[in-house]
Design an enzyme around this catalytic site. Sequence first.
Site, PDB file in Angstrom:
ATOM      1  N   ASP A 151       0.829  -1.210   0.000  1.00 33.94           N
ATOM      2  CA  ASP A 151       0.000   0.000   0.000  1.00 33.94           C
ATOM      3  C   ASP A 151       0.862   1.258   0.000  1.00 33.94           C
ATOM      4  OD1 ASP A 151      -2.780  -0.398  -0.117  1.00 33.94           O
ATOM      5  OD2 ASP A 151      -2.849  -1.122   1.930  1.00 33.94           O
TER       6      ASP A 151
ATOM      7  N   GLU B 289      -3.689   7.514   2.374  1.00 30.93           N
ATOM      8  CA  GLU B 289      -4.261   6.803   3.516  1.00 30.93           C
ATOM      9  C   GLU B 289      -3.194   6.359   4.499  1.00 30.93           C
ATOM     10  OE1 GLU B 289      -6.902   2.731   4.330  1.00 30.93           O
ATOM     11  OE2 GLU B 289      -6.243   3.243   2.315  1.00 30.93           O
TER      12      GLU B 289
ATOM     13  N   ASP C 218      -5.998   6.554  -2.574  1.00 30.82           N
ATOM     14  CA  ASP C 218      -6.205   5.268  -1.898  1.00 30.82           C
ATOM     15  C   ASP C 218      -5.445   4.237  -2.723  1.00 30.82           C
ATOM     16  OD1 ASP C 218      -6.980   3.035  -0.537  1.00 30.82           O
ATOM     17  OD2 ASP C 218      -9.105   3.537  -0.471  1.00 30.82           O
TER      18      ASP C 218
ATOM     19  N   ILE D  81      -4.592   0.958  -2.507  1.00 27.60           N
ATOM     20  CA  ILE D  81      -5.310  -0.292  -2.791  1.00 27.60           C
ATOM     21  C   ILE D  81      -6.582  -0.273  -1.954  1.00 27.60           C
ATOM     22  CG2 ILE D  81      -5.285  -2.813  -2.822  1.00 27.60           C
ATOM     23  CD1 ILE D  81      -2.276  -2.777  -2.879  1.00 27.60           C
ATOM     24  N   ASP D  82      -7.682   0.127  -2.564  1.00 27.21           N
ATOM     25  CA  ASP D  82      -8.963   0.079  -1.875  1.00 27.21           C
ATOM     26  C   ASP D  82      -9.449  -1.373  -1.845  1.00 27.21           C
ATOM     27  OD1 ASP D  82     -11.196   1.573  -0.672  1.00 27.21           O
ATOM     28  OD2 ASP D  82     -12.335   0.788  -2.370  1.00 27.21           O
TER      29      ASP D  82
ATOM     30  N   THR E 106      -8.493  -3.656   0.570  1.00 25.13           N
ATOM     31  CA  THR E 106      -7.242  -4.389   0.780  1.00 25.13           C
ATOM     32  C   THR E 106      -7.482  -5.833   1.218  1.00 25.13           C
ATOM     33  OG1 THR E 106      -6.271  -2.287   1.481  1.00 25.13           O
ATOM     34  CG2 THR E 106      -4.990  -4.268   1.897  1.00 25.13           C
TER      35      THR E 106
ATOM     36  N   ASP F 243     -11.309   7.303   0.052  1.00 25.47           N
ATOM     37  CA  ASP F 243     -12.206   6.350  -0.609  1.00 25.47           C
ATOM     38  C   ASP F 243     -13.111   7.024  -1.631  1.00 25.47           C
ATOM     39  OD1 ASP F 243     -11.554   4.041   1.053  1.00 25.47           O
ATOM     40  OD2 ASP F 243     -12.679   5.018   2.649  1.00 25.47           O
TER      41      ASP F 243
END
Length: 397
Positions: free
Chosen positions: A54, A104, A179, A181-182, A184, A324
Site C-alpha cells: 500500500d 491513507e 487510496d 489499494i482500496d 485491501t 475512498d
Amino acid sequence: MGGLLQALVGVSEKAAELARLCRQEEPLFQLLVAEKTGPDRNRRFLQDFKTLADVLIQEVIKHDLGKEVGTDSGIPGVPHAPRAMLSPSVPPQFPELQGHIHGEESNEFRDGVAGGTVAVRVCGTREDTVALLLSVLGPEQAAAELLADAVHRDVVLGDAALAGAKPGVSPRDLAVWIDPIDSTNEYIRGREDVAPVDGIAPAGLCSALVLIGAFDRLSGCPVLGVINEPFFRRDPQTRRWQGRYHWGVAHGDTRLCSLSPPDPHPVPRVVLSRAEGAAVRGALGPLCGGHLHFAAGAGYKMLCVILGLADAYVLSEGTTFAWDACAPHAILRALGGGLVALEGALRARQEGRAGDPPELVYNRPIEGVGGAERWANRGGLVAYLHPQHLDAVLGAL
C-alpha cells in the site's frame, strides 16, 4: 490540466502494475501468502507486507506527480547523498502539488537493519530504492529488486481520448487524495471465483482498486478522478491479469469522462455493504422490488454506480474516508450524478429545505478528532447518477 489528467492516469497504471506484481511474481506472492496465513509472518520478514505494498504504491504516486528532489537519500546511514544521485527516473511534473498530495497510509516503517525507523519513498536510482526496501524487508532481495524495477519503470499511455481532454483548471488550485489499494482485504484474499450477481461481484479480487482524486483546495469540491481496476480480467493465453481505468473531470461547466452516462434501471438497484444495518435494508428493500445487492469495497460499490450496474450505493455509517470517495465522486459528477452526505441530506429533507442536498467535500477535517478519523465521512453517504434515484432513496430512508 490536461497534462495533470494524463499524469494521474499514468501513475494509476504504474500503481496497478505494482498491485498485480505482488500477486503474480513468486517472491512477492509468498510474502502475501505469509500475510494471509499469519503464523510465521514475523519470521519471514520484518514488516506487514500488505501495508508495505500500500505504502509503496502511495509513495510512487506522490513521487511521480509532485515531489521535489531533495538531499535525503532515504537510505539508512546515508542521510545526505549528493544531489547528482537523486535525479528521479520520472521528473516531478507538478511541483506546485508538493505538500498537497495526501494518502491513507503513513510511510514510516521499523528499520530492521540500523534500528529506528525508515520513511519508505522512491529514491533517485533503482539501486538506492532496492537498498531502502531491504531495510524494511530484511533478506528478501528478489522481492526488493522486483518492486524497485516496477517503481522506476516509465509508463507510456496510448489513449487519444485522454490526450485530447484539456479542461481549464490549474494544478496550483488542486490537492490530491490517494487510496493506493482500496478493498485491501479482498486484495489479500485474492478470490477469483466469486460469481457476479447482475454484474456486481459480491466480493473478490476484482473489487481491489486504485483511487486517485483531485479536489479544489479552496472549496473542497472534487474536480478530477481516476479509478484503476488492476484485476479486471485475465488474459486467456498468458493467464496474467489485465486492468482498465476510468476518468472524469467536473469543473465549472466542464464535464468530461471516459464513460457515457448509463441508463437507469426500471426498478432501482441499490448496492450495500454486508455490514449495513437491518433498518436501512428494510427501508430500501421495497424500493428495489425486494432485491438488494451487496459488495465489498467502498470504491468498488461506487464504481458499480458509475458503470450503471447499480443506481445507488447507500452507507449509513461513517466508515469511509476522504481517500475512498474523492476519485469516484469526481467521476459521478462528470456523469451528472453526485455523492451526498446522507445524514445532512435527510435532515434537509425533513426540514423542508429547498435546493440540492449537501455533497461531500474533501478539505475539511473533523475538528477535535485525531488520526484517520479526522477524514471520515461521518453520517454516511449516497452515491447516485440520476436525481430521481437519489430522491427515491432519501424518501425511503
